[in-house]
Each structure stands twice: as C-alpha cells, then as structure tokens.
Write an enzyme that holds these catalytic residues in place. Structure first.
Site, mmCIF file in Angstrom:
data_model
loop_
_atom_site.group_PDB
_atom_site.id
_atom_site.type_symbol
_atom_site.label_atom_id
_atom_site.label_comp_id
_atom_site.label_asym_id
_atom_site.label_seq_id
_atom_site.Cartn_x
_atom_site.Cartn_y
_atom_site.Cartn_z
ATOM 1 N N HIS A 29 1.796 2.186 -3.457
ATOM 2 C CA HIS A 29 0.704 2.867 -4.176
ATOM 3 C C HIS A 29 0.681 4.346 -3.790
ATOM 4 C CE1 HIS A 29 -0.990 -0.804 -5.795
ATOM 5 N NE2 HIS A 29 -1.073 -1.342 -4.606
ATOM 6 N N THR B 7 0.824 -1.202 0.000
ATOM 7 C CA THR B 7 0.000 0.000 0.000
ATOM 8 C C THR B 7 0.865 1.262 0.000
ATOM 9 O OG1 THR B 7 -1.683 -1.169 1.255
ATOM 10 C CG2 THR B 7 -1.804 1.225 1.285
#
Lengths: 346, 346, 346, 346
Positions: free
Chosen positions: B47, B44
């Site tokens: 991202h 994550t």
C-alpha cells in the site's frame, strides 16, 4: 434375545468378584440395550475388587461391575431416535437426571443425582447393558475396539487438559497412570510448549515418554522441583495437571506452578492433608480447578475431534487383552502396576 | 558508528520507493539501536509503495519504510537492562505509550497512541533502526534469520488463531496470504479437528496445504459453502479465521459458521459493505472478535512457545530472498501473488 | 521544600514504632513527590508493629511504615506527564518493574520484582512520600479524604469480589474485617442474589449488615453451615469470598460452596493446614482463585467506576480518626477489633 | 376439564387475529397443561398481527398466538415430577429438542430444532396451553402476575446485559423498547458506572430514565455521539447493548464503543445493511456477541436471582392491562408506541 448372560459381579460385601449367569436387562422408555464388545479396567474397579473403605461405604452388592464399555446397539426403546440397532457406541458411565440445576445449566458432569454404572447400578463387564440412549456415544464403524473402549477414560484426560489453555505453555503432569498418560497426549496435541511428567514407576514414565512427554522424572529418585526449575530457566510451569492424588506430588506441582498459573486436579488424595494454601494459591494468584468426570457432552465432542483428526493416537495404550472369563488374571496384572490399559473382549 | 547508512525510504508523496543515504538514528533513554540483518515485506508495504488512498491519508514522507525486522542489538541507552549489545532480536512494530487506559490494562495492542515503524516513523528497511527497548524481543542465538524475520507477522496469525479455542474444532481460514497460512499452522498445532482453507490463488492454496490445511478450496472455481457443508456433515465450522478482507469470503465464512460459533477478523475490507448481521451474528448467537496487531506481550510469549517446541515450523515460508538494493524487483515478485514471504538480507 | 519531615518509622528490629524527623525523599526520573494528607492502618501494619515472625523475616529497619495513602502531588520529575503538581491522588502500594513476564502480560499484580511501600521501602505515614508516577491514581477533587484513603484497600475487595461473576448469585463472605466488609458492598453493587457474612465479632457483623449483607452469622455462637443451608433451600452458595484466613472458616466456606462453585481466597492462614481437597475442590468441580493485591491497573478503573456511580458508598467505613502523632493510640484501637478503618490525618 | 376454550388465533394467511373456541390441548408424556392467567404482547406478536414479510414466510395458520405467558399448572403427565398441579409458573417460549449438539453442550438457546410457541405451534393467548414440563418455570407464590408475565421477555434483557461484564463500566443501550428498558435495569443492578440510553421516542426515554438510565438521548433531535463523547471525557463506552435493530443506531453505538469494547446485539435489522467492519470491529479489537433468546436455563436462574433480591424491580413496566377479549384494542395501543408492556388477564 437370550434371557441370561454371563456377567462379572460383586456378589457380596467383601473382596473379589465372581462370574455368574445374570438376567439380560430389560430396557425402559428412552433406553437402549448394548451388546458389549469390549471393556477396560479403571482404578475404581480395583477399589471395588479390593473392597476398600470407599467401596464398603458406597456399594450395595450384588451388581454387575465395569464402567468403561464399548459395543453395539442391540435394541432400542420405541421413543429412541438418536441411535439404532447395530450402531457402534461407547458409553458415558455417568447417568444424569436432566432435571437438576446442574443438568439444566450445562453442568451435567456434576449432576446432583448422578448414578455411575458398575458402582451405583449394573455395569458392563457382561454381555449386555441397558443404558439411557443419551449415554450411548456413536462411533465411526472403523474405530478399533481398543480405542473405542478407552473413550470414557480418555474423556477424563481431555476434560482435565482442556480445562485451561495449554497451547504454547509449559505443562506438568504429576502421575502417569493411564489418564495422566492420555492427558500428556492431549497437551501435546494442543500445542504445549513442553510437557513434563512425573511418577514413581519407570514403566509408567516410559509410557509417558511414548505418549509425547518431553521430559520424564522419577519422583522416587530425582529432584522433581530442581530438574524442572532448571529446564524452565527457573520459570516453573504454566499449567499443572494433577493426576496422582499424592500429597507430595501435589506439593511439588504447586511449588513449580508459576505465579498466575492454572492447576487442574483430577487425582484423589487418600484423605485430607496439610496444604500450604498461602504459598500455593493465594500469593501466586493461582487458579485451581477440580475436575469431575467428563463435561456432558462437550468433552465427548472433543474426544471425537481429537481422535478423528489423529491429533491423539490411543492405539498403543492397551497393553494387555483378556477374555472376560480371565478377569482374575487381568486384575493381577492391573495390581502389578506394569500395564497400560487392560481390556476385556467379549 | 557510521554516521549514515543505506535505507529504503518513501521520499515524497507518490508511488515508489528510493534507496538513499540516511542518518543512522540516535537513541534516547530507554531505547536500543538495532543492526538490521533481515526484513520482510508485508501487505501494508505494498500500500505504501503504491501510494493508495490509505497511504495518502496516513503517511508523511520522507521516512524509512519496513516494519518486519530482525537483527542484533548494536547499542543500548544507559538505562536499558533487558537486552545487551549483540543480542539477537526481532522487533515488535507497534510502539506503545505505556500510559493510556489500554496500556495500563494489558491491552497495549490497542494503545491509543500507537506508532507503527515504517508507517508513522522510521522503519527498518535500513542498516539500523532505533527502538524502545521494550520492543526488542530476544531470540535464541540459533534461530534462523528466515524464521526470526517472520515473528512479527507470525504474531498476527497467533493472535488471530488463539483468540478462541480451536482444539478439536472445525476451523475455516478464509484468505491464504502469509498470515492466513501461518494461522493454519497454528490451528493445526493447537489440535484443530480439521482446517479448511479458501483463497482464489492455487499457488497460495498449495502453500496452505503444505502448512497443514486438511482441505483447500479455490473460491473462484469451487462452491465453498457446498464443499465445506458436505465435508462437515452439514454442521458447518466452529471457528472462522477471516484473513481475506473480501466481502464474499466474509459472507461465505459466516454462512458456514455454526450456531454459537466464533469468528476472528483480521482481514481488512476495501470499505464498508453490505452485511447480514441478523443471519450471520444475531440469530446464530455468534461471537465475533476484531483482531488488531499482537497482544503486547502475551502473543510474543506464545510465538516463542510455538517455535521453541517445534509445534509450528516456519522455515519454509520465505520463498524469495533479495539484497535490500533489489527492493524494486522484490516488490514486483510480491505484486505477482506467486510468493510466500519475501525477505531482504542486509 | 523542607528538608526533613515527621515520619512514623520502624526504627529497629523489635516491636513498636517511633515518630522521628526523617529526610524528605528526593525524586528520580519517572517519580512524583506526594504530600500525604491522610493514611489508614491495615492488618499488615499491625504485623509490623508487633514484630511477628513474618515481620522478622521480611523487614529491614529503619524505614517509614504505612501503605494506604492519599494526598496531593507536591513535585514531579521532568519526564512525568500523567499527573501535575496539586493533583489529588491515592497511591497503589505495590511498585512493579514493568519488565518481567507478569508485568508484560497484564499481570502486574504478581510482578516478580514487586516492592511494597511501608514494607520493602519507605511508606507514607509521613508528610511526604516519593513514588513512581504510575502509582499515583488521580482522584476527583471532591472525593472526601476518608474515602480516598481507602481506595488501595478497597481495591483488594474489588479484586476479590470481581474475580468471578457474582450477579444474581448467592455469595458468602467469610471474615468481616474491612476488606470483607467492602467486598460485601461490592457484591451487593454487582447485583448478588443474597450475601451471607460470617465473623466471630458482633461489632464487625454489625458493620457487615450496614454494608449490605443480607444475613450475618456469628461463627462462635451459630451453626454457619446449618443456617446458610437452610437459607438457600439446601443449595449452598455459588461464590465464596474468603477473607478470614481461618481454617475453620475456609472449611465452612467450601462445605457450603455449590458444585461448580467459585471461591476467591484473599485471607492468609496462619500456616499450612489440613484441607480436604477431594471434597472441597475435586468432586465439586470447583474453581478456586488466589487473590493477590489489585490488578494493575484494571482494579483501579473498577474502583473509580464503583465510587463515581455511587454503587458503593465507603463514606461510613472510617470509624476513627487520629493525628499521626497519636499513632500509638490508634494502634491500640486497631488491636481492640472494635473499629472499622482507622485514619490518620496530616 | 372443559373441552373447548377461548383462544386468540391467526386464523388464516393475512392481517389480523380472531378470538375463537378452540380445543383444549391434550398433554403427552413429559408435558404439562397450564391454565393461563396472564399474557403479554411482544414485538413479534405485532409482526404476526400485521402479517409482514417475515410472518408470511414463517407462519402456518391456523394456530393460537402469544408466547409471553404465566399461569398455574392444571395437569401433568404421569412421568412429570418437577412441577405439580397448582404450581405458579412462567413459560419459556422456546421448545428445544435436548438431542442436538447445541442442547447437549449447554447451548439450548440455539437448538437446531427450536419451536417457538405462538409462532411454530400453538401459543398462550388462550385459557390453556400444553408445554413440555421443562419449559415451566416455577415462581414464588407471591410473585405478582404483572411481573411473572414478563419473565420470558426479561430473560432477553438479562441474557443481553449479562453476556459481558458491565460492572463499573460505561454502558450504552440503543433502543428503549421494553427489552431495552429492562436491560437498563439489569445493567444498573449489576453496578454499571453509567448507563446511557437512546431512542427516538420521548415516551420510551422517560421509561428508560425511570428504569435507571443515567442519561437519555433522543436520537431524532440530539447528537448522540457528541453528547456521549462529552459525558465520557471522550472515552466512549465499554459496552454496547443494541436493542433497536436500526442501522443508524448500530452505527452510532459502534462509533462510541471503546477500543476493546464489547457489544451484545439483540435487535434485528430490517435486512442486510452497510456496515464498516474495519472501523467498528477489526481496528478496535472489539468483541461482538449475537444474542438469541435466553440461555436455557442459566438465564432463568439469573432472572430468579435478580427478582428475588429486588435488584431489579419490574412492577412498573406493565402500563396497560386488558381482558383477552379486547385484544384488538390492546394491539392498537401497542402500535402507538406509547406503552410499556401490555398485559392480558384471563
């Protein structure tokens, strides 16, 4: 095929067993004949030997005793396809009807028409035994006899330990007979946080330790409840595997069981006893499961998986081996309590 | 207490991160201040770094990034009793409301008001972070930082692998990123019959092997379905742990899943994709479970049990360590795919 | 707000209750003040009234009694958002800590720090009661008080009956006090094949019949085991809901329980008793669950669903209504055993 | 016994069916001969009639069609004891092997050697059919043929609705063909909080209403998602029973499914389709179960329990009856979509 074979039988109503010549069994449709290669002794066999109250009420001599059996397929009925002559197999000892409600709903282990070999019909302390083909569990050809012979009994341990999730949990095993010891090994294989084991025999507690118990406690000499409370920061245990049938151990086990904990009961008590169901079950919101036999056949697939992967190693559990002829000597060792599993070879 | 601290933040809408001086957070009722000692990078975080479509739609800069955090309690609000200053803790990254239907029925992991640190509010790539006390998970004082920092992420693996029984079963893990690798270790710890692992990176497959995978298969070069069918005597697998989010891996995984098998899905696909629900789910009578976060707080207790017993060993999973200042370099290593977990120390 | 209110209290160590002027409680953070509109009497309240052994060991007078309460929110603390002044609510009587292992794993019903209103702290046989906001369950504004007042007690019945699947199954309810009667209604609502009910009071058996029992049997005068065996073609029952706490009923219930059957135990026995665990649990492979309180808060959502849909109708269960001042008269009726639920209105 | 009988067969590869004289089947060991008294048409039968792609790939004409059958035992093999000549029975259409892993672990519904009557071997649109005795389910002698004929199909509905707990929950049934309609009745019988039903046919929605649906929505003309969100205070549904196989309905169903919700999928899609597994399964932590056939034989026991108790009433579901000779006319009605179940009597 020989017409008679040697077999150890309960010849008449009374203590003891006898080795005799006995007819080699015939097989009917759906059955197989198994050449027995090894067998082992179970607590039930001792009840039969001793001719105790249970034995007197249940048994109908004469019959061949013995229900923990491994061997090779010697013959198959025409309609049998799942095994063939020469296949190494271990035997499920409970013969079930496939017709009753339980058999038809995946609960064959509590079939209402169960017959147990060596109890309700001829068993396998003999050169040959006839069995329904569905009871013959195929083994890898390299599985040692000293492991193969234990599969039935190991199935009890697997059924008990797997009846609830034990991974990452505190597990208490009360009673370290062979099934207790094997259930310790299963609990460890399944990733228990810690396995506690109690018994009254130091010999058995040493075997429990070897099987993977993290802490063993002699209930004769130590304060089981106190020691385990301390070892768990007063939490108690998440799971109780009751293998002893001793009311005092059952009471200790439930006293230590956490709120919301789960208990699996395999041990048989000597009879009804005084139980504090409020404190041990109701207030706690506990879940209690009675364990009968092995799940047919789910447990056997689990047995296969645990042995094949090496997650459980049963190779050290047989501590004594005898020729079948020496059965009286074997039962003497068994009675002493200073043994793991005792195996006959044929 | 210092008034500012160094922190790595997403400063504005666009790629990259920045290290800045940032106010040390204040704590309110029910909260604790944690002195961060180590942090690790999750997918994550990449991202967020890259400012992809998901990041653009979800994030509201500026905020401190980072959600895999371990440290020590530096301060507690007056009403906090469950931890005290100095306690070593790891942090649950999902802050939940305790008020909604899900929180009130033991399903906090799908709380409808979840806020994730480092995503929806300030995270922990910083010297300090303020958290609700309930999110601070106490660790033993001797737990190495390189293990403690992984607990949150390990929780994903535990949640996924424990979502169904894996003991004595064939397990396939598709995708060997860190969570996949840890789920392999969990499946082995729980007594899986055999764990198969697939990925497209030999580096990761080597880590999978080290974590206990019995057979690793590179999906770029090998016939995943063929190899596993052969290795399972055409049975297929009992359990699929989907960690890749790759439609091709999902398809392979479900193709290999046995009738009646169980699949746990953690990987996120790039978007909707073409799925053969008849063949993969309906005809098979399969059970499919979506896995979100960690069960609050059941999974954390399982994490504790598995680490405490040594059933799972995470000490080799951090392959790279950096000072927080060198975050750009750390992200470069992360992007290369040639790493296990990457840890910052502070 | 008035500074004092009328309240029924246990004033000192000994039998009986007293109505007094009592301070209106103050509320702290997270709490609400509830204007009590109705209350009902539970078996526990009679133990308190009679000052039996349990009462002597547990209670610390003086305190306001009563734990089955419905009313309207009269005031809320500043930090409370889930209810507002004027909302109609029923009260969960168990105040739990939200901090312990059980609370943190969806098992608040067995919280290790539970406090029960009317037992461990002030209850609701009074004009007002202070409660944690989380214990206030919002009701539809048109729910009759005579139903709302029963929700807590109904929750026991729902928890017990829903602890296992009863749909399409034979269910036996032993003990037809109010919770037993309500559990009959739940089992019928959930599609039981047939519900059998036993008690020693014809009055209660008549209520059981009205609640949906298919067959009621007076254990004083009829052969419970024989009648149910005959009615089930010798199958026995799939599910036992034990509501009596009578050892003889427990024995009958387990005797009738099928192999593999499931028993939920809510009734409390007078003390430890002689139980045949081999026959009743182990050989049968039975599953036994202790039932404590209501699942927090799963059971309350089920309560809402069952009442909202009309699947269960509780409107006839209150058989007697009294003003709170007439509490002594109400307890007399309660003691007679010739009542359903007895309600106070305020 | 007559040597030939009338039977409706798929005579050759191509559309349509033919009535012919066909040999009365012989029975082998373990089999029974059933005199067919009634039969009904299933969606599968239309695929066979129309000779669609699936039919072309699976079927091997010539064979007798029809798999929803009730009748009386006309003859039994010597070894059959569980039914006797004259017994009223309905037939389980899936003939399973009792030998494979699935059959041996209580999962006969996904037996790897399943043969379906009327598809893989001769069916029952004929005067007689030979079946394994285990497939003959005994009915009470007073069960109307118009109910008995539906038991097999009803089993699909029971299997689907009972695959998860529906009591006190919001349930959505997408697709109101006969199985969908029956699943509505089951969900209501099991105490669902509210049952929502969608379809594109007002005729079917009217039947859904009659079966107990609380709210029916025509997906052609109404906003399914909006209406159900509003009706559930934006909660969505706890359980989805997918009976349509329409990708749009599947998408609506999963969109409405709550976090942590459970979906049971029986409907078959026309082929692979684009599915948003992140949003519909992973993020939600949903549980999805594929439903194949009926659990053997658990579902049949549930069927018996629900019919015997009157919890489900199937007596209005057959809307059209035909003599078998008029099969072409019956299929015309079936194609129109304006029917419930269509029954043949013989």
């Amino acid at each position: 095929m020989t017409r008679t074979m040697k077999a150890v039988i309960k010849a008449e109503r009374g203590p003891g067993l006898t080795m005799v010549d006995w007819p080699v069994p015939e097989i009917g449709p759906g059955e197989v004949l198994v050449k027995v290669l090894a067998a082992s002794i179970c607590g039930t066999d001792l009840h039969i030997y001793n001719w105790d109250e249970w034995a007197q009420s249940r048994l109908k001599p004469p019959f061949v005793v013995g229900h923990e059996i491994t061997g090779r397929i010697a013959a198959v009925a025409d309609d049998v396809t799942r095994v063939k002559v020469g296949d190494p197999v271990s035997l499920e000892s409970h013969i079930v009807c496939n017709q009753c409600y339980y058999c038809r709903t995946g609960q064959g282990h509590i079939c209402e028409n169960t017959q147990i070999i060596g109890v309700d019909r001829d068993g396998g302390f003999a050169e040959f035994i006839a069995m329904p083909a569905q009871n013959a569990w195929s083994n890898p050809s390299d599985l040692p006899l000293r492991v193969a012979v234990l599969e039935e009994n190991f199935g009890n341990a697997v059924h008990t330990a797997m009846a609830q999730d034990v991974s990452a949990k505190y597990v208490l095993v009360t009673g370290c007979g062979p099934v207790g010891i094997m259930s310790i090994a299963v609990a460890k294989a399944a990733g228990a946080r810690r396995v506690f084991a109690t018994d009254v025999s130091d010999y058995r507690l040493a075997m429990a330790k070897q099987a993977g118990a993290d802490l063993t406690i002699n209930a004769m000499t130590d304060d089981v409840v106190g020691v385990i409370r301390e070892s768990t920061c007063d939490e108690g245990v998440d799971v109780l595997l009751e293998m002893s049938g001793a009311p005092s151990a059952i009471d200790q086990g439930f006293t230590l069981l956490k709120e919301g904990g789960e208990a699996a009961l395999l041990g048989l008590t000597p009879g009804p006893f005084t139980f504090d169901i409020n404190r041990h079950v109701v207030f706690k919101g506990a879940i209690v499961r009675g364990i009968a036999g092995r799940r047919l056949w789910d447990t056997w697939y689990q047995v296969r998986g645990l042995l094949e992967s090496g997650a459980v190693d049963l190779s050290q559990l047989v501590t004594h081996e005898f020729a079948l002829e020496d059965f009286d000597e074997a039962y003497e060792v068994f009675k002493s309590g200073e043994s793991g599993k005792i195996m006959f070879h044929l």
